[in-house]
Design a protein around this motif. Structure first.
Motif, mmCIF file in Angstrom:
data_model
loop_
_atom_site.group_PDB
_atom_site.id
_atom_site.type_symbol
_atom_site.label_atom_id
_atom_site.label_comp_id
_atom_site.label_asym_id
_atom_site.label_seq_id
_atom_site.Cartn_x
_atom_site.Cartn_y
_atom_site.Cartn_z
ATOM 1 N N LEU B 134 0.830 -1.208 0.000
ATOM 2 C CA LEU B 134 0.000 0.000 0.000
ATOM 3 C C LEU B 134 0.863 1.256 0.000
ATOM 4 N N LEU B 135 1.954 1.235 0.765
ATOM 5 C CA LEU B 135 2.850 2.391 0.786
ATOM 6 C C LEU B 135 3.391 2.646 -0.612
ATOM 7 N N ARG B 136 3.749 1.568 -1.320
ATOM 8 C CA ARG B 136 4.248 1.737 -2.687
ATOM 9 C C ARG B 136 3.149 2.254 -3.599
ATOM 10 N N THR B 137 1.938 1.744 -3.422
ATOM 11 C CA THR B 137 0.811 2.174 -4.257
ATOM 12 C C THR B 137 0.619 3.684 -4.189
ATOM 13 N N VAL B 138 0.778 4.277 -3.011
ATOM 14 C CA VAL B 138 0.548 5.716 -2.886
ATOM 15 C C VAL B 138 1.841 6.514 -3.038
ATOM 16 N N GLY B 139 2.896 5.864 -3.538
ATOM 17 C CA GLY B 139 4.120 6.588 -3.858
ATOM 18 C C GLY B 139 5.048 6.827 -2.683
ATOM 19 N N LEU B 140 4.905 6.050 -1.622
ATOM 20 C CA LEU B 140 5.849 6.144 -0.511
ATOM 21 C C LEU B 140 6.684 4.858 -0.492
ATOM 22 N N ALA B 141 7.668 4.800 0.400
ATOM 23 C CA ALA B 141 8.538 3.629 0.466
ATOM 24 C C ALA B 141 8.187 2.794 1.691
ATOM 25 N N PRO B 142 8.379 1.462 1.613
ATOM 26 C CA PRO B 142 8.096 0.621 2.776
ATOM 27 C C PRO B 142 8.798 1.120 4.044
ATOM 28 N N ALA B 143 9.993 1.692 3.900
ATOM 29 C CA ALA B 143 10.718 2.190 5.071
ATOM 30 C C ALA B 143 9.947 3.313 5.776
ATOM 31 N N ASP B 144 9.079 4.011 5.040
ATOM 32 C CA ASP B 144 8.307 5.098 5.643
ATOM 33 C C ASP B 144 7.344 4.588 6.713
ATOM 34 N N GLY B 145 7.038 3.296 6.674
ATOM 35 C CA GLY B 145 6.132 2.717 7.653
ATOM 36 C C GLY B 145 6.641 2.818 9.076
ATOM 37 N N LEU B 146 7.961 2.964 9.215
ATOM 38 C CA LEU B 146 8.551 3.016 10.555
ATOM 39 C C LEU B 146 8.500 4.414 11.150
ATOM 40 N N LYS B 147 8.130 5.406 10.332
ATOM 41 C CA LYS B 147 8.143 6.790 10.821
ATOM 42 C C LYS B 147 6.809 7.162 11.444
ATOM 43 N N PHE B 148 6.799 8.338 12.071
ATOM 44 C CA PHE B 148 5.580 8.879 12.663
ATOM 45 C C PHE B 148 4.981 9.942 11.735
ATOM 46 N N PRO B 149 3.660 10.205 11.833
ATOM 47 C CA PRO B 149 3.021 11.162 10.917
ATOM 48 C C PRO B 149 3.717 12.521 10.851
ATOM 49 N N HIS B 150 4.240 13.019 12.005
ATOM 50 C CA HIS B 150 4.800 14.377 11.968
ATOM 51 C C HIS B 150 6.065 14.464 11.122
ATOM 52 N N GLU B 151 6.621 13.321 10.753
ATOM 53 C CA GLU B 151 7.828 13.355 9.933
ATOM 54 C C GLU B 151 7.515 13.527 8.446
ATOM 55 N N PHE B 152 6.232 13.695 8.119
ATOM 56 C CA PHE B 152 5.847 13.805 6.715
ATOM 57 C C PHE B 152 5.269 15.168 6.391
ATOM 58 N N SER B 153 5.343 15.539 5.108
ATOM 59 C CA SER B 153 4.725 16.783 4.650
ATOM 60 C C SER B 153 3.216 16.565 4.504
ATOM 61 N N GLY B 154 2.486 17.656 4.303
ATOM 62 C CA GLY B 154 1.026 17.577 4.192
ATOM 63 C C GLY B 154 0.565 16.612 3.109
ATOM 64 N N GLY B 155 1.198 16.697 1.942
ATOM 65 C CA GLY B 155 0.801 15.829 0.838
ATOM 66 C C GLY B 155 1.088 14.371 1.144
ATOM 67 N N GLN B 156 2.233 14.123 1.791
ATOM 68 C CA GLN B 156 2.578 12.749 2.153
ATOM 69 C C GLN B 156 1.613 12.203 3.195
ATOM 70 N N ARG B 157 1.190 13.080 4.126
ATOM 71 C CA ARG B 157 0.230 12.633 5.134
ATOM 72 C C ARG B 157 -1.089 12.256 4.481
ATOM 73 N N GLN B 158 -1.489 13.037 3.465
ATOM 74 C CA GLN B 158 -2.748 12.705 2.802
ATOM 75 C C GLN B 158 -2.592 11.381 2.047
ATOM 76 N N ARG B 159 -1.388 11.096 1.531
ATOM 77 C CA ARG B 159 -1.152 9.783 0.913
ATOM 78 C C ARG B 159 -1.289 8.674 1.942
ATOM 79 N N ILE B 160 -0.821 8.941 3.157
ATOM 80 C CA ILE B 160 -0.949 7.940 4.221
ATOM 81 C C ILE B 160 -2.438 7.700 4.518
ATOM 82 N N SER B 161 -3.229 8.785 4.580
ATOM 83 C CA SER B 161 -4.675 8.616 4.796
ATOM 84 C C SER B 161 -5.289 7.772 3.690
ATOM 85 N N ILE B 162 -4.832 8.016 2.456
ATOM 86 C CA ILE B 162 -5.386 7.252 1.334
ATOM 87 C C ILE B 162 -4.976 5.781 1.463
ATOM 88 N N ALA B 163 -3.707 5.539 1.826
ATOM 89 C CA ALA B 163 -3.252 4.157 2.010
ATOM 90 C C ALA B 163 -4.074 3.471 3.097
#
Ligand SMILES: Nc1ncnc2c1ncn2[C@@H]1O[C@H](COP(=O)(O)OP(=O)(O)OP(=O)(O)O)[C@@H](O)[C@H]1O
Ligand SMILES: Nc1ncnc2c1ncn2[C@@H]1O[C@H](COP(=O)(O)OP(=O)(O)OP(=O)(O)O)[C@@H](O)[C@H]1O
Ligand code: SF4
Ligand code: SF4
Ligand SMILES: [Mg+2]
Ligand SMILES: [Mg+2]
Lengths: 331, 324
Positions: B134-163
């Motif tokens: 799912l992370l790959r589907t929304v254009g993020l990397a599997p390694a991003d799964g280990l991070k917390f939401p505040h480490e992402f930009s607004g657009g990346q956070r919305q990708r996380i919501s979509i995932a």
């Protein structure tokens, strides 16, 4: 050059932090003339508000102007002390922010707030100031002024409150108005009323306006010139028509392509890959180079600058060495 | 009716009222009556499977209330919502990607949650493989799964919501202003992603926005709302080529157009009236340049004969034969 109201040269704003000094605004130079509206665009965190706050003398410590000068109609204002700046703010520079409630005191009637401000900046007596307040309310389009002048801010709608803030900003007939996202919180139909009002005031009074907004449509219909900021720097500055139709900086090109059209159907929007860097990780050379498909060796080494005194230009090696990127081309 | 055959959602005469009276004691002392706010006031529409229906309109017209009624966060005060899909596969994406993500959870856990709810028996290894995918589907990397939401930009956070929404294997997504908090360049990334996913997974969207250009880009059918009602509903191209309701026309004339800027556009007059005491008859009449006597006393109905092309306006009804 006597009609230059605002003259910002090489402005640099820094935030000292425990981990080092962050540069929020980096080497910005721009001018606004009498009766001119300069739009400021750029994504969140690009440094638009910091530029506006520097001009208003409202930078929150530890933020500080580290380099550069700001002149208002020839008078240097960036080195004034708090009292000196307070006299300039309100009297010579008006401010309009996104949330009108930051500029209004909820405990006082709007009429009294206008009267106070007018008396602070003119030598009118209470009666004269009240008449002037009513005139200003009429001028910004408040209906039934006699009934509304003794209302409290919360008794007005968001659009009406923003009109009151504009009336407040106009009390002292300032030379310059800094408007930071003045319509962002408002509905489209009200937004159009407020921008029409700003345009009219600017035309009739010759006030210079710095209009900060993220809405390119608003810029296209309101501003005369526009400055595009990216990662604290100016990417491009020029006439609205040039920037919209013939953007020269690859970032501006990408920005224009990413806006959905009202007139055409497009299968896919243009995308700028990646995101704007954080202040503590601004790349060497051109700040846009990791996202730019034209980036070359020079872009990764040297910071491109808009030539001094230019009213039009792009901080881009490609654009400056003669090749123009057109809107159709992928960025 | 062929159209209803592949309908996934049918909303019929939907109403939602809120009691906004002053507290009981105040009412007693100040002799104030009970006050009701009609947030959604007789709304109907049909969404076909795999399509996008957009609700557009100014602040307070009832868009989010409809989203909450459809997702079951609010109960209707009247009318009917018929959902022909699987309720468990209905997901929602909100405007503020930060407020809707648990700040203390790592991204992988956030994304895995709907999956664990849907299928609690799924083995951990399978869950984590699915999260990576799912992370790959929304254009993020599997390694991003280990991070917390505040480490992402607004657009990346919305990708996380979509995932996260996709983890629930949705067939129907309610998206309430999914890009309104994002910069245009980031918005483009999210909108392109949503369009791609819709095609790949045959998703249906109820898409809410106040931005007509975004809605034009995303929707198959657009419903324009004013004060709790749909004033006009048409397929996207038709709405832009031939807007029928005076409010839609004024809206289209008011919004700044980057491609054809008009520097002396005359703005629409007046403001949206209070939904607690809406004007009688057609609630748009105080701002309508075409208003006549009938508009002030009688409420125009959207003619119900043909779905997804209707207008609630006496002038449009009388003046044009092309309204079917
Ligand atoms: N007190 C502070 N300490 C450190 N950095 C700060 C501080 N205040 C602001 N910044 C940073 O300064 C940069 C510029 O912020 P600014 O508010 O000018 O952005 P902006 O272009 O107005 O964005 P927006 O569109 O979100 O309003 C941002 O990266 C922000 O994080
Ligand atoms: N829980 C509630 N109690 C009372 N009134 C409410 C409640 N929720 C919404 N409303 C009112 O219902 C109306 C519709 O609100 P809603 O949030 O649906 O509007 P919206 O179209 O989503 O607006 P926006 O564009 O600002 O998000 C508004 O007048 C709002 O104040
Ligand atoms: S200077 Fe180089 S990297 Fe920067 S925008 Fe121009 S071409 Fe791209
Ligand atoms: S019904 Fe009357 S007031 Fe309402 S939109 Fe039509 S013409 Fe205007
Ligand atoms: Mg800002
Ligand atoms: Mg809403």
């Amino acid at each position: 050059m006597s009609d230059v109201v605002l003259d910002v040269q090489n402005l640099r704003v820094e935030f000292p932090t425990r981990k080092g000094v962050l540069t929020a605004v980096d080497d910005i130079s721009l001018q606004i003339r009498r009766g001119e509206i300069l739009g400021m665009v750029g994504e969140s965190g690009a440094g638009k508000s910091m530029t506006g706050m520097s001009i208003l003398g409202l930078l929150e410590p530890p933020g500080r102007i580290a380099v550069g000068t700001i002149h208002l109609s020839g008078d240097r204002i960036d080195n004034l002390d708090d009292r000196g700046m307070q006299a300039v703010r309100g009297r010579r520079i008006g401010a309009i922010f996104q949330d009108p409630l930051t500029s209004l005191n909820p405990l006082f009637r709007v009429g009294d707030q206008l009267v106070e401000t007018i008396r602070l900046h003119t030598d009118l007596d209470r009666t004269g100031a009240r008449e002037r307040a009513k005139d200003l309310m009429r001028e910004v389009g408040i209906p039934a002024v006699e009934e509304r002048i003794d209302s409290y801010p919360h008794q007005f709608s968001g659009g009406m409150r923003q009109r009151i803030v504009i009336a407040l900003a106009l009390c002292a007939e300032p030379e310059l108005i800094v408007a930071d996202e003045p319509t962002t919180a408002l509905d489209v139909s009200i937004q159009a009323q407020i921008t029409a009002l700003l345009k009219r005031l600017c035309r009739e009074r010759g006030t210079a306006v710095m209009l900060v907004t993220h809405d390119m449509g608003v810029i296209a219909e309101t501003a005369d010139r526009v400055a595009v900021m990216y990662a604290g720097r100016l990417a491009e500055i020029g006439s609205v028509d040039d920037l919209v139709r013939r953007p020269r900086h690859p970032y501006t090109t990408g920005l224009m392509g990413s806006i959905p059209s009202l007139r055409r159907e497009v299968e896919e929007l243009q995308m700028i890959p990646g995101s704007m860097p954080r202040l503590n990780a601004i790349p060497k050379g051109c700040a846009f180079n990791p996202r730019c498909s034209h980036a070359g060796a020079r872009c990764r080494q040297e910071v491109p600058r808009i030539p001094d005194t230019a009213t039009t230009g792009a901080a881009c090696w490609l654009a400056q060495t003669g090749t123009t990127v057109t809107q159709g081309e992928p960025a | 009716m062929t159209l209803r055959q592949n309908a996934i959602l049918e909303v019929d005469a939907l109403e939602r009222r809120f009691d906004v009276s002053a507290p009981w004691l105040n009412r007693l002392i100040e002799r104030k009556p009970r006050r009701t706010l009609r947030a959604v006031d007789g709304v109907d529409f049909v969404i076909k499977r795999g399509q996008t229906l957009a609700l557009v309109g100014e602040s307070g017209c009832g868009k989010s209330t409809i989203a909450k009624l459809v997702t079951g966060l609010h109960a209707p005060s009247g009318g009917k919502i018929s959902f022909y899909g699987d309720r468990d596969r209905l997901q929602m994406i909100f405007q503020d990607p930060f407020a809707s993500l648990n700040p203390r959870w790592r991204v992988a856990r956030i994304i895995a949650e709907p999956l664990r709810t849907l299928r609690p028996e799924t083995p951990a290894a399978e869950v984590s493989a699915r999260v990576d995918e799912l992370l790959r589907t929304v254009g993020l990397a599997p390694a991003d799964g280990l991070k917390f939401p505040h480490e992402f930009s607004g657009g990346q956070r919305q990708r996380i919501s979509i995932a996260r929404a996709l983890a629930g294997e949705p067939e129907f997504l309610v998206c309430d202003e999914p890009t309104s908090a994002l910069d245009v360049s980031v918005q483009a990334q999210v909108l392109n992603l949503m369009k791609r996913l819709q095609k790949e997974m045959d998703l249906t969207y109820l898409f809410i926005s106040h931005d007509l250009s975004v809605v034009r880009h995303m929707a198959d059918v657009i419903a324009v709302m004013y004060l709790g009602r749909i004033v006009e509903i048409q397929p996207t191209a038709d709405l832009f080529d031939n807007p029928l309701h005076p409010y839609t026309r004024l809206l289209l004339d008011t919004i700044p157009d980057l491609e054809a800027p008009c520097r002396d556009r005359s703005p629409m007059v007046g403001e949206v009236p209070s939904p607690v005491s809406p004007p009688p008859g057609c609630s748009f009449h105080p701002r309508c340049p075409l208003a006549f006597d009938r508009c002030r006393s009688e409420r125009p109905q959207r003619r119900a004969s043909v779905h997804n092309r209707r207008v609630a306006c006496f002038a449009a009804e009388e003046g044009s034969s092309d309204v079917q």
